[in-house]
Design a protein around this motif. Structure first.
Motif, PDB file in Angstrom:
ATOM      1  N   UNK A 173       0.823  -1.216  -0.206  1.00  0.00           N
ATOM      2  CA  UNK A 173       0.097   0.020   0.050  1.00  0.00           C
ATOM      3  C   UNK A 173       0.973   1.280  -0.017  1.00  0.00           C
ATOM      4  N   UNK A 174       0.305   2.208  -0.812  1.00  0.00           N
ATOM      5  CA  UNK A 174       1.151   3.508  -0.798  1.00  0.00           C
ATOM      6  C   UNK A 174       0.440   4.289  -1.946  1.00  0.00           C
ATOM      7  N   UNK A 175       0.868   5.662  -1.974  1.00  0.00           N
ATOM      8  CA  UNK A 175       0.537   6.409  -2.795  1.00  0.00           C
ATOM      9  C   UNK A 175       1.590   7.287  -3.683  1.00  0.00           C
ATOM     10  N   UNK A 176       1.310   7.335  -5.241  1.00  0.00           N
ATOM     11  CA  UNK A 176       2.135   7.892  -5.704  1.00  0.00           C
ATOM     12  C   UNK A 176       1.484   9.374  -6.487  1.00  0.00           C
ATOM     13  N   UNK A 177       2.421  10.315  -6.488  1.00  0.00           N
ATOM     14  CA  UNK A 177       2.149  11.548  -7.099  1.00  0.00           C
ATOM     15  C   UNK A 177       3.103  11.961  -8.146  1.00  0.00           C
ATOM     16  N   UNK A 178       2.773  12.193  -9.261  1.00  0.00           N
ATOM     17  CA  UNK A 178       3.194  12.557 -10.341  1.00  0.00           C
ATOM     18  C   UNK A 178       3.502  14.119 -10.309  1.00  0.00           C
ATOM     19  N   UNK A 179       4.636  14.627 -11.009  1.00  0.00           N
ATOM     20  CA  UNK A 179       5.087  16.263 -11.112  1.00  0.00           C
ATOM     21  C   UNK A 179       3.608  16.968 -11.635  1.00  0.00           C
ATOM     22  N   UNK A 180       3.001  16.146 -12.596  1.00  0.00           N
ATOM     23  CA  UNK A 180       1.934  16.858 -13.310  1.00  0.00           C
ATOM     24  C   UNK A 180       0.575  16.899 -12.574  1.00  0.00           C
TER      25      UNK A 180
END
Length: 185
Positions: A173-180
């Motif tokens: 489990x985790x969350x990914x955030x992209x620069x866009x």
């Protein structure tokens, strides 16, 4: 041996030279290196510092072709607080245990990367922050130099991940955030 004697034992200030060219100059007591002295080995490695019953003990400085160490010694090994510069340009300042980089400290790599945190036998283990030369940062748990457990990674390009890691990759489990602005869970 040239120096002081008490009975038939080396004592006081003296110089002893071995057949291979190694030598010790400094204090002796009861036929052992004791107090302060300098030991130079045949390979040009050198120790300057305190001795107890023939062993490096207390404060001292060791220089060799592989590394230079300044700090505390116990039972002839780096132990306690110290700093070390390696021949490849890496450096470490922090805790040592029985001759190994073990405890908390800061490891600076010649390529510009740094690690601050807990190490065991020279490897990141436990909590720590690794900063790459490009500005990327991981803050979290480590196991044998691999990201393992929970942690946050912020890449230099603006992407980030917060969550579980296994074997150096995001896992579980985790969350990914992209620069866009795109987000994944």
């Amino acid at each position: 041996y040239k120096g002081g004697w008490v009975g038939d034992k080396r004592s006081g200030k003296g110089v002893y030279m071995w057949d291979d060219g190694s030598y010790y100059t400094g204090q002796w007591e009861d036929d052992s290196r004791q107090g302060t002295g300098v030991m130079v080995w045949s390979d040009s490695s050198e120790y300057r510092g305190n001795w107890d019953k023939g062993l490096r003990e207390g404060q001292g400085e060791f220089k060799s072709r592989q590394y230079n160490y300044v700090g505390t010694w116990k039972n002839d090994k780096e132990h306690g607080s110290g700093s070390c510069v390696f021949s490849n340009g890496d450096s470490y300042q922090g805790q040592f245990s029985k001759g190994a980089v073990t405890g908390t400290g800061e490891y600076k790599f010649a390529n510009g990367d740094t690690y601050k945190g807990t190490l065991r036998n020279g490897l990141a283990n436990g909590k720590g922050v690794y900063t790459w030369a490009d500005g990327s940062v991981y803050d979290g748990e480590w196991k044998d130099n691999l990201r393992e457990g929970t942690g946050q990674m912020a890449w230099a390009n603006g992407d980030s991940y917060n969550g579980e890691w296994k074997n150096d990759i995001p896992w579980g489990s985790g969350s990914m955030s992209l620069a866009d602005g795109t987000k994944f869970k």
